[in-house]
Structure formats: structure tokens, C-alpha cells
Design an enzyme around this catalytic site. Structure first.
Site, PDB file in Angstrom:
ATOM      1  CD  GLU A 165      92.164  24.393  53.958  1.00 51.05           C
ATOM      2  OE1 GLU A 165      92.852  25.408  54.017  1.00 51.05           O
ATOM      3  OE2 GLU A 165      91.867  23.837  52.891  1.00 51.05           O
ATOM      4  CG  HIS A 213      91.837  22.515  48.873  1.00 50.57           C
ATOM      5  ND1 HIS A 213      90.694  23.177  48.459  1.00 50.57           N
ATOM      6  CD2 HIS A 213      92.508  23.376  49.675  1.00 50.57           C
ATOM      7  CE1 HIS A 213      90.690  24.392  49.004  1.00 50.57           C
ATOM      8  NE2 HIS A 213      91.771  24.535  49.744  1.00 50.57           N
ATOM      9  N   GLY A 267      95.562  30.327  52.071  1.00 56.27           N
ATOM     10  CA  GLY A 267      95.283  30.555  50.656  1.00 56.27           C
ATOM     11  C   GLY A 267      95.616  31.991  50.282  1.00 56.27           C
ATOM     12  N   GLY A 268      94.572  32.819  50.201  1.00 63.32           N
ATOM     13  CA  GLY A 268      94.721  34.201  49.729  1.00 63.32           C
ATOM     14  C   GLY A 268      95.882  34.959  50.336  1.00 63.32           C
ATOM     15  CD1 TRP A 287     100.973  30.737  47.119  1.00 58.27           C
ATOM     16  CD2 TRP A 287     102.173  31.005  45.253  1.00 58.27           C
ATOM     17  NE1 TRP A 287     102.097  31.447  47.445  1.00 58.27           N
ATOM     18  CE2 TRP A 287     102.860  31.628  46.312  1.00 58.27           C
ATOM     19  CE3 TRP A 287     102.755  31.040  43.981  1.00 58.27           C
ATOM     20  CZ2 TRP A 287     104.085  32.279  46.159  1.00 58.27           C
ATOM     21  CZ3 TRP A 287     103.976  31.681  43.807  1.00 58.27           C
ATOM     22  CH2 TRP A 287     104.629  32.291  44.883  1.00 58.27           C
ATOM     23  CE  LYS A 288      92.757  28.199  48.007  1.00 60.13           C
ATOM     24  NZ  LYS A 288      91.429  28.451  48.520  1.00 60.13           N
ATOM     25  CB  SER A 293      89.296  33.410  56.388  1.00 60.98           C
ATOM     26  OG  SER A 293      88.467  33.365  55.239  1.00 60.98           O
TER      27      SER A 293
HETATM   28  P1  PGA Z   1      91.985  31.003  52.265  1.00 61.45           P
HETATM   29  O1  PGA Z   1      92.155  29.541  51.635  1.00 61.45           O
HETATM   30  O2  PGA Z   1      93.130  31.228  53.205  1.00 61.45           O
HETATM   31  O3  PGA Z   1      92.042  31.936  51.076  1.00 61.45           O
HETATM   32  O4  PGA Z   1      90.690  31.031  52.953  1.00 61.45           O
HETATM   33  C1  PGA Z   1      92.610  28.467  52.412  1.00 61.45           C
HETATM   34  C2  PGA Z   1      92.677  27.220  51.562  1.00 61.45           C
HETATM   35  O5  PGA Z   1      91.786  26.995  50.736  1.00 61.45           O
HETATM   36  O6  PGA Z   1      93.623  26.407  51.691  1.00 61.45           O
END
Ligand code: PGA
Length: 251
Positions: free
Chosen positions: A169, A99, A235-236, A13-14, A214
Site C-alpha cells: 500500500e 498498516h 479502505g473507503g 473498515w478502519k 484508492s
Molecule cells: P483506501 O485505503 O482504499 O481508502 O485508499 C486502503 C487502506 O488503507 O487499506
């Protein structure tokens, strides 16, 4: 094919999520418990402020919790930092370390990441160790070497006896909507597998290698089916229960 590895889908979720975000967790829990049982271990790594609530509320639906970072030291004068045992105390079973956003914004080196992974293991957490190349490194044909060096420097020897997870990543794919081709993902994941097996033998053959960058409902099925892709770090698309559930269901 490493079919014996149960895939894992982790949501990162950052720096997103207030107490109101627990509604998304409730929605996800509802989907996971009413639909077909997920074929993946499901983990959410929320901001530390709501980690305990996520761990508590997710448990009945089998959703596990993780931190997004930890300090290498067990305690002490480190204002603003969080230790691995604090994450455990809040209900975490996993923690993301290394990360690319932390490597870049906080200047974390492979040695720092390795120390954090060691601290995580010492506290009983499973570290999700992130690696990945920049766009310039990929364009100049260095991606495999860069990631091999990150693996060598970031994974502690303790991985021989304890569970770790590797997340590949590519930095240029994070939050950009762009992804490598399936062939490029396969080449990288096979290379990571080789390195893990060279260093940890059978144990290396059982380490989950997640793909991140992504990962979306639209591409999850394809990417998660690639050789040696044992799940994803999202992430998103993990912020909305419906999207995250679609990715989990794609396993
Ligand atoms: P993202 O991020 O799915 O929004 O590209 C992945 C991550 O940073 O772990």
C-alpha cells in the site's frame, strides 16, 4: 503470472462502523449469494466492536472476518489493546498488521509488526502484513528498497510454514484517489515476489500479494489484472456494499 493463487479481496473498515453497518454486510451477502459465485476469497476487517457480529452474519455468504491490529502479547496489562486469540475468539481468521496508519500514528516499527505477525500466526490467524513507501521515498527512487527492508523486517520466519499475506500500500495512494501506474504496481509486486521467493522458496511463490490504496470500482479491473497482484486491500470503497461487490466482481 501466478494464476494458481486464488485472489483475496479484504475490506478495511478502519474506525468506521456501528451496529447499523451490519445492513451493508447483509446487502453484500445478498449480492454474493444471488450473483455469480465470487472468484475471490472475501474478507471484512471491521472495528473490533462489531467483529463477532460480522463473523457470525457473514459466514453463510462465505464472508470471512479479520481484525485490524493485534497486540504481540497473548494477554496481560495492555489497556485498550486486543490480542490475537481474542480476535480468533470473536470469529476472525485474518488480521491486518503494520498498516501505515498504525506505523505512523502509533510508531510501530518493523520489529513490532513482525512480533504482531508472529502472535497472529501463533493464535491461528493469517496476518495481512502491510508495507509501502511515502511519496518522498518514491520520488527519490527509493520505493523498492524501502519496501524490501520492510519485508525483511516485518515478515517472521514462521511464514515458511504458515500462511501470510502481504499488502503493498503506497502511503501516498491511501485515501487520496491517486494510484501508481500499472507499470509501477507491476514492478513493485514483481520485486516483492522475488524477495518472498528468495527467502521462502516455493512457499514464497504462493503468498498472496495484495494491492491497496484508492482501489475503487473504476480502477479495480485494471489493477487486479496486473502481474503478481493477487487481490486487494480496500479502505473507503469497502464501506458501501455496492462498491465493494463491484471490486470483488472485478477479479
Ligand atoms: P483506501 O485505503 O482504499 O481508502 O485508499 C486502503 C487502506 O488503507 O487499506
Amino acid at each position: 503470472m501466478t494464476t494458481t493463487i486464488t485472489p483475496l479481496i479484504a475490506g478495511n473498515w478502519k474506525m468506521n462502523g456501528l451496529r447499523g453497518s451490519l445492513d451493508e454486510l447483509t446487502a453484500l451477502a445478498g449480492m454474493l449469494t444471488t450473483g455469480e459465485a465470487p472468484r475471490a476469497v472475501v474478507v471484512i476487517c471491521p472495528p473490533a466492536t462489531i467483529l463477532a457480529a460480522i463473523a457470525r452474519q457473514g459466514a453463510s455468504a462465505g464472508i470471512l472476518a479479520g481484525g485490524q491490529d493485534c497486540h504481540a502479547a497473548p494477554s496481560g496489562a495492555h489497556t485498550g489493546d486486543i490480542s490475537a486469540s481474542m480476535l480468533v475468539d470473536a470469529g476472525a481468521q485474518y488480521v491486518i498488521v503494520g498498516h501505515s496508519e498504525r506505523r505512523e500514528a502509533h510508531g510501530e516499527s518493523d520489529a513490532d509488526v513482525r512480533a504482531k505477525a508472529e502472535a497472529a500466526i501463533g493464535a491461528g490467524l493469517k496476518p495481512i502484513i502491510c508495507v509501502g513507501e511515502t511519496e518522498a521515498q518514491r520520488d527519490s527512487g527509493q520505493a523498492l528498497d524501502v519496501v524490501a527492508a520492510q519485508l525483511a523486517g516485518s515478515i517472521p520466519d514462521a511464514a515458511e510454514l504458515h500462511e501470510i499475506i502481504v499488502a503493498y500500500e503506497p502511503i501516498w495512494a491511501i485515501g487520496t484517489g491517486r494510484t501508481p501506474s500499472n507499470d509501477d504496481i507491476a514492478e513493485m509486486h514483481n520485486s516483492i515476489r522475488d524477495k518472498l521467493v528468495q527467502r521462502f522458496a516455493d512457499k514464497g511463490a504462493s503468498v498472496r500479494i495484495l494491492y491497496g490504496g484508492s482501489l475503487k470500482p473504476q480502477n479495480a479491473r485494471e489493477i487486479l489484472a496486473v502481474d503478481n497482484v493477487n487481490g486487494g486491500l480496500v479502505g473507503g470503497a469497502s464501506l458501501l456494499a455496492k462498491d465493494f461487490y463491484t471490486i470483488i466482481s472485478a477479479v
